[in-house]
Design a protein around this motif. Structure first.
Motif, PDB file in Angstrom:
ATOM      1  N   VAL B 170       0.867  -1.176   0.000  1.00 51.09           N
ATOM      2  CA  VAL B 170       0.000   0.000   0.000  1.00 51.09           C
ATOM      3  C   VAL B 170       0.903   1.225   0.000  1.00 51.09           C
ATOM      4  O   VAL B 170       1.736   1.392   0.898  1.00 51.09           O
ATOM      5  N   ILE B 171       0.727   2.064  -1.011  1.00 56.15           N
ATOM      6  CA  ILE B 171       1.603   3.226  -1.183  1.00 56.15           C
ATOM      7  C   ILE B 171       0.838   4.458  -0.742  1.00 56.15           C
ATOM      8  O   ILE B 171      -0.095   4.895  -1.415  1.00 56.15           O
ATOM      9  N   GLY B 172       1.211   4.984   0.395  1.00 59.70           N
ATOM     10  CA  GLY B 172       0.548   6.158   0.930  1.00 59.70           C
ATOM     11  C   GLY B 172      -0.333   5.781   2.112  1.00 59.70           C
ATOM     12  O   GLY B 172      -1.143   4.857   2.040  1.00 59.70           O
ATOM     13  N   LEU B 193       2.953  -1.200   4.274  1.00 62.58           N
ATOM     14  CA  LEU B 193       2.380   0.135   4.118  1.00 62.58           C
ATOM     15  C   LEU B 193       3.540   1.123   4.116  1.00 62.58           C
ATOM     16  O   LEU B 193       4.260   1.246   5.111  1.00 62.58           O
ATOM     17  N   ALA B 194       3.747   1.771   2.980  1.00 59.66           N
ATOM     18  CA  ALA B 194       4.872   2.698   2.842  1.00 59.66           C
ATOM     19  C   ALA B 194       4.355   4.114   2.697  1.00 59.66           C
ATOM     20  O   ALA B 194       3.403   4.369   1.953  1.00 59.66           O
ATOM     21  N   ASP B 195       4.983   5.023   3.422  1.00 60.22           N
ATOM     22  CA  ASP B 195       4.587   6.427   3.322  1.00 60.22           C
ATOM     23  C   ASP B 195       5.828   7.292   3.408  1.00 60.22           C
ATOM     24  O   ASP B 195       6.723   7.033   4.198  1.00 60.22           O
ATOM     25  N   GLU B 196       5.867   8.334   2.581  1.00 63.49           N
ATOM     26  CA  GLU B 196       7.116   9.108   2.540  1.00 63.49           C
ATOM     27  C   GLU B 196       7.252  10.052   3.721  1.00 63.49           C
ATOM     28  O   GLU B 196       8.343  10.536   4.007  1.00 63.49           O
ATOM     29  N   ALA B 225      -1.450   2.362  15.149  1.00 63.93           N
ATOM     30  CA  ALA B 225      -1.146   1.519  16.319  1.00 63.93           C
ATOM     31  C   ALA B 225      -1.718   0.117  16.127  1.00 63.93           C
ATOM     32  O   ALA B 225      -1.057  -0.884  16.443  1.00 63.93           O
ATOM     33  N   GLN B 226      -2.930   0.045  15.603  1.00 67.58           N
ATOM     34  CA  GLN B 226      -3.528  -1.279  15.338  1.00 67.58           C
ATOM     35  C   GLN B 226      -2.688  -2.066  14.346  1.00 67.58           C
ATOM     36  O   GLN B 226      -2.412  -3.247  14.526  1.00 67.58           O
ATOM     37  N   ARG B 234       3.937  -4.644   7.811  1.00 71.46           N
ATOM     38  CA  ARG B 234       5.207  -3.935   7.978  1.00 71.46           C
ATOM     39  C   ARG B 234       4.949  -2.480   7.642  1.00 71.46           C
ATOM     40  O   ARG B 234       4.510  -2.158   6.533  1.00 71.46           O
ATOM     41  N   LEU B 235       5.202  -1.604   8.586  1.00 65.81           N
ATOM     42  CA  LEU B 235       4.990  -0.175   8.363  1.00 65.81           C
ATOM     43  C   LEU B 235       6.314   0.461   7.992  1.00 65.81           C
ATOM     44  O   LEU B 235       7.306   0.305   8.694  1.00 65.81           O
TER      45      LEU B 235
END
Ligand SMILES: [Zn+2]
Lengths: 93, 979
Positions: B170-172, B193-196, B225-226, B234-235
């Motif tokens: 998931v991008i963003g 989940l990747a976020d810049e 948190a969840q 993986r965050l």
């Protein structure tokens, strides 16, 4: 890009060596006409669409593969061991 | 200045940093941009071309203006976006593209010269005179060009390459991305989940609206948190997905330590990830676009969404007197949020006469436009144009909004073209642009918070379906803002002067119109002519407006005008990150032989041979040139005994009932007739008839051979054998295994070679038991080894192989005995002399063009069998008597100089290309003959022995008369090797 090796599974394409069109499997008879040899060695199609090509999993199991890849989308639709393809060619002829 | 009670920064943690030498204080969670704005600093950079004063335009990675240099000395990093760089204690930052200072920049004179520097200036001006290009134009342009500068020193920072695999990327991590990740994670999928951003939540952190009963930021933190409590998630924050590639591969840059002062000690500054995802959801949001009007680039003018972000996330009011200018309802929020926070809103200017503006506690101008701004290094006023005329307003900040552009970039990376949507006046991704990617939320043109939350769930359902997983029965959606997004297009406000589009490259509306007027009306031509969108931000803020203006100027619609293509990376990536691990010694693997340490200890300069390192020569005390060492080492082999590590030659173990058949097929000559216990020299061809490689193959058993290849071709030959076995003759029962690394092998060469070995072998050998070209098993101090009586020097010689773990000991022992016998180690230089004196070829001769005929081995192509390359080698052109063929060369005058690479001419012919009849491939000084000798190729050479021709090397200015001779200079009958 990833390639599905029949021996090793889905692997990064940097583990593979690219050779060219799979016409290399059909080696002409030594006595064949020189036009056949020229076609075998030098003449290649340049399709926009599915093409069969040879890759070797040289960073893995060493297997030579016949990969069917679409040159427009880079989608790989089929991967087989070159040995299996060659054996099937022998049966067909 | 800070606004009390606002923002998600940690006000209990003060952080100090510097900008242009002055110390400032901010809070943990601040970016350089937010902290500078909080300190009242709005001037952050100078533009590229005209050096105009600029402040921050945005609050994200799309920032075109606020580019700074971080760090000092070797580790300094240019072109860092102040809107991305988080502050940390001791962070040092500088402005760039200004000299002597940001406040007073000499190059700002460019701005006065602007009438002469418009679009196409370079192309029109630097045309003539031609000689001015190298001498004048290029140096001047290079000096003025470029943004920040590198230090010029080696980069001391470490970077990492990393790999990750997942079901769903998931991008963003805005409302759509968070809901998508949560839905997929609950279904059990492996999710990344990747976020810049450093803080997940996207616009929820920048808006004041509630989600459920919480603020958007608190709700987002709860979801994060969840997710972080789930093993299958993986965050990856501070991670920009930079590219989408074939087969579900994604590139991503993680800024591991860019937000800390931790450097060195193995801590990577950044990591470049390759993520293999079975499916992906692009939830990258949208980017707000400015409106072009005269002087819309003054520090203090920024996007409306950025103003809200500074207020709501960082608790910063970017001005004391703020005006808001927009063509859409979204801009109204900025005015409302500012007013609610107690910031003086001077005016809300909406270009739409029919705009509906609710809850206004500030002056509202409908159907009005901002048409100019005033101030020099900071905004002081704006001019608005209404039905009743023009009016100046005193403001120090203007928030502008021309609408939002979905962040379609990644969907264009595989040649996808976005589609125009008239209702939102923006491009959206065309479905199917990236295989196995679903687009959700604002980047799909879905703009309300509630709709984004719902779209995220839907996208996850689609992804789960594709992954063959069952979606959770129900995902509860919290209440959230669900207002429709309404706008009417406004790209540029009419009027004189320069209205800026691409802030980083200083492209104005006028430039686009000029390009169209000069017939650069294709979007790709316009881009190159004006440099629109060609800066480091790739025109994220400006491309769509530029297109709209081009469309207008050419009388076409926007969809007909088309778009330029976005290519990876989405945001700049340091080459050091992509090439992590490949600096210095990491550039290529190094292969060391078992004698490497000893060779280095003996002072031998090591030279590269492919990935291998081999000793060039072994200097002795008193020797001042390599030539002296080389001559001495040649003498060992010719007069006593020399030892040379030849382990780098390829060794391929070939076994099976069809092993001999394979060798007959790949070599030109017969191997099936080779008796067990014997070695034979072989030449192999490519299928087109040229020589591929040569070497010896030993028969250790009826179905067991060991082939040697040259060092350079070892990999190619192995691949070739595998190709023959698998793709041409799968019916053969034979297998090939590379054993190059498993055996250490040493040449023992010279008249005393047998005497040396007999002092070491458990069982002595003699000429009867071990004649020339014999091979077999031996015991060396109880170690099982192999002995081959082969010679690459023409002398009585052997190669002895032991398992690699005994290699270092064997080398020491052999060397020790050789030295007692008046011999010693020899390196590559001596090896080369020894083989040239004997006319033995290497890849200097078989360089990919030479045929078996050319090297005098046509007769080695057996008539009794087929082999690879046989048919094509017989083509008339490859056996033409006039082809350049292998010859020996020696100078007519004994002191004459030969150089490799020189061309060969008839004695009287002018030394021009058309007259070249061959070339020199290898040369050396032969101590035995007392002169330089060489190998080369000369037309019909074998028929012209004893004739004198001319060697000319135009590069090294060498001209020598040479005599053609037989390539074997020493012992033509080969008696020494057999003795
Ligand atoms: Zn494999």
């Amino acid at each position: 890009m990833r390639i599905e090796c029949p021996m090793c599974g889905s692997r990064d394409r940097r583990e593979f060596y690219y050779q060219g069109a799979a016409v290399m499997l059909a080696r002409p008879d030594p006595q064949a006409h020189e036009a056949d040899w020229e076609a075998y060695l030098h003449l290649r199609e340049n399709p926009a669409g599915p093409t069969r090509e040879l890759w070797q999993h040289d960073g893995g199991c060493g297997a030579w593969l016949v990969v069917t890849r679409d040159t427009v989308s880079h989608q790989i639709s089929d991967t087989q061991l070159a040995a299996d393809v060659k054996r099937a060619m022998g049966k067909a002829s | 200045m800070r606004v009390a009670g606002k923002g998600v920064i940690d006000r209990s943690k003060a952080v100090s940093f510097s900008f242009d030498g002055r110390r400032y204080s901010g809070f943990a969670g601040d970016t350089v941009a937010s902290a500078l704005l909080a300190n009242g600093v709005s001037l952050m950079g100078r533009s590229f071309k005209y050096h105009r004063p600029r402040g921050v335009l945005s609050a994200g990675s799309e920032e075109p203006n606020a580019l700074i240099t971080t760090g000092t000395g070797a580790g300094q990093e240019p072109n860092v976006r102040a809107t991305v760089q988080e502050i940390y204690e001791g962070l040092v930052t500088r402005s760039q593209n200004a000299w002597p200072s940001l406040d007073f920049d000499v190059m700002a004179v460019n701005d006065l010269a602007a009438p002469f520097l418009g679009a196409g200036f370079y192309y029109k001006t630097f045309m003539w005179p031609k000689r001015f290009w190298e001498a004048v134009y290029e140096p001047v342009i290079r000096k003025a060009a470029g943004l920040g500068a590198l230090s010029g020193q080696n980069n001391p920072d470490t970077y990492e390459r990393a790999y990750a695999f997942c079901d769903l990327l998931v991008i963003g991590a805005g409302p759509a991305g968070l809901m998508a990740a949560l839905t997929a994670a609950r279904a059990g999928a492996d999710v990344i989940l990747a976020d810049e951003d450093s803080l997940m939540g996207g616009r929820l952190n920048a808006e004041s609206g509630a989600v459920g009963h919480q603020s958007g930021a608190v709700w987002a933190a709860g979801i994060v948190a969840q997710l972080s409590a789930m093993d299958n998630v993986r965050l990856m924050s501070r991670t920009t997905v930079t590219g989408a590639y074939d087969g579900g591969m994604y590139g991503a840059l993680e800024r591991v330590n860019q937000h800390t002062g931790i450097r060195g000690a193995g801590a990577p500054l950044e990591a470049f990830w390759r993520i293999s995802a079975r499916h992906s959801i692009l939830a990258a949001g949208a980017l707000e676009r400015p409106i072009a009007f005269r002087n819309n680039d003054r520090p203090g003018i920024m996007t409306a969404g950025a103003v809200r972000a500074y207020l709501n996330r960082w608790g910063v009011a970017p001005g004391k007197r703020v005006a808001v200018f927009g063509n859409n309802d979204d801009a109204h929020r900025t005015a409302r949020d500012l007013a609610a926070a107690g910031v003086h809103v001077v005016a809300l200017i909406d270009s739409r006469p029919d705009a509906v503006i609710e809850g206004a506690t500030f002056p509202v101008f409908k159907g009005a436009q901002v048409c100019n701004s005033g101030g020099r290094k900071a905004l002081e006023s704006i001019t608005i144009r209404t039905d009743s005329g023009e009016e100046a307003l005193q403001v120090d900040c203007l928030a502008m909004s021309g609408g939002w552009n979905p962040t379609v970039h990644l969907t264009c990376h595989m040649n996808g073209r976005p589609s125009w949507r008239e209702d939102i006046q923006a491009f959206v991704p065309t479905p199917g642009s990236i295989p196995d990617m679903t687009v959700a939320g604002a980047c799909n043109g879905v703009f309300s918070t509630r709709a984004c939350l719902s779209d995220g769930v839907e996208a996850a359902r689609t992804a789960l379906g594709a992954l063959g997983r069952k979606a959770p029965a129900e995902m509860a959606l919290p209440e959230a803002e669900d207002t429709p997004y309404a706008l009417s297009p406004l790209w540029a406000v009419a009027g004189a002067g320069r209205a800026w589009l691409d802030f980083q490259n200083d492209v104005s509306v006028k430039d686009i119109k000029q390009a169209a007027a000069e017939n650069f009306s294709s979007v790709e031509h316009m881009k190159r002519y004006t440099t629109q969108g060609m800066a480091t931000d790739q025109g994220k803020n400006s491309n769509v407006a530029a297109l709209a203006i081009l469309a207008d100027a050419t009388g076409r619609g926007i969809p007909q005008t088309g778009t330029t293509t976005f290519r990876p990376p989405y945001a700049p990536v340091a080459i050091a990150a992509m090439g992590a691990g490949a600096q210095g010694h990491g550039f290529a693997p190094e292969r060391h032989t078992t004698s490497h340490k000893r060779s280095v200890a003996m002072g031998a300069p090591m030279i590269e041979a492919g990935l291998w390192y081999r000793p060039s020569y072994f200097p002795k005390a008193g020797e001042t040139t390599w030539q002296q060492s080389c001559d001495r080492e040649v003498g060992y082999v010719r007069k006593a005994v020399g030892i040379c590590d030849v382990s780098t030659l390829g060794k391929i173990d070939i076994q099976g009932p069809d092993a001999a058949r394979l060798l007959d097929f790949v070599y030109t000559n017969m191997f099936s007739t080779l008796p067990v216990g014997r070695v034979r020299y072989g030449v192999m061809l490519r299928e087109d008839g040229t020589v591929m490689d040569d070497g010896t193959t030993a028969r250790l058993g009826a179905e067991h051979f060991v082939m040697t290849t040259t060092t350079a071709a070892a990999g190619n030959v192995m691949r070739h054998l595998e190709f023959v076995c698998q793709a041409l003759h799968p019916e053969w029962e034979v297998s090939c295994t590379s054993v190059t690394e498993q055996w250490a092998q040493f040449a023992v060469a010279g008249p005393m070679a047998r005497a040396l070995l007999n002092g070491m072998l458990d069982k002595p050998i003699d000429n009867e038991s071990w004649p020339f070209m014999a091979c077999g098993d031996v015991q060396l101090g109880g170690v099982a080894g192999r002995l081959f009586r082969i010679s690459f020097s023409g002398e009585h010689a052997y190669e002895i192989a032991v398992p690699s773990r005994y290699g270092a000991a064997a080398f020491d022992a052999l060397l020790g005995r050789a030295e007692q016998m008046g011999g010693g180690a020899y390196g590559m230089e001596a090896l080369n002399v020894l083989r040239i004196e004997k006319g033995f070829i290497t890849h200097a001769e078989i360089e990919g063009r030479a045929t078996a005929f050319d090297i005098g081995m046509a007769r080695m192509i057996s008539a009794k069998k087929d082999c690879i390359g046989k048919t094509m080698a017989a083509r008339p052109g490859l056996v033409d008597a006039l082809r350049p063929q292998l010859v020996g060369l020696k100078p007519v005058e004994p002191g004459g100089r030969l150089t490799a690479g020189a061309h060969l001419f008839e004695r009287e012919a002018p030394a021009i290309r058309e007259n070249s009849k061959g070339h020199v491939s290898s040369v050396c000084y032969s101590p035995e003959l007392g002169m330089m000798i060489g190998l080369g190729f000369f037309a019909a050479g074998p028929a012209r022995h004893a004739e004198v021709i001319r060697l000319v090397d135009h590069l090294r200015k060498v001209e020598t008369e040479v005599e053609i001779c037989h390539p074997v200079f020493l012992d033509p009958q080969g008696e020494r090797a057999r003795g």
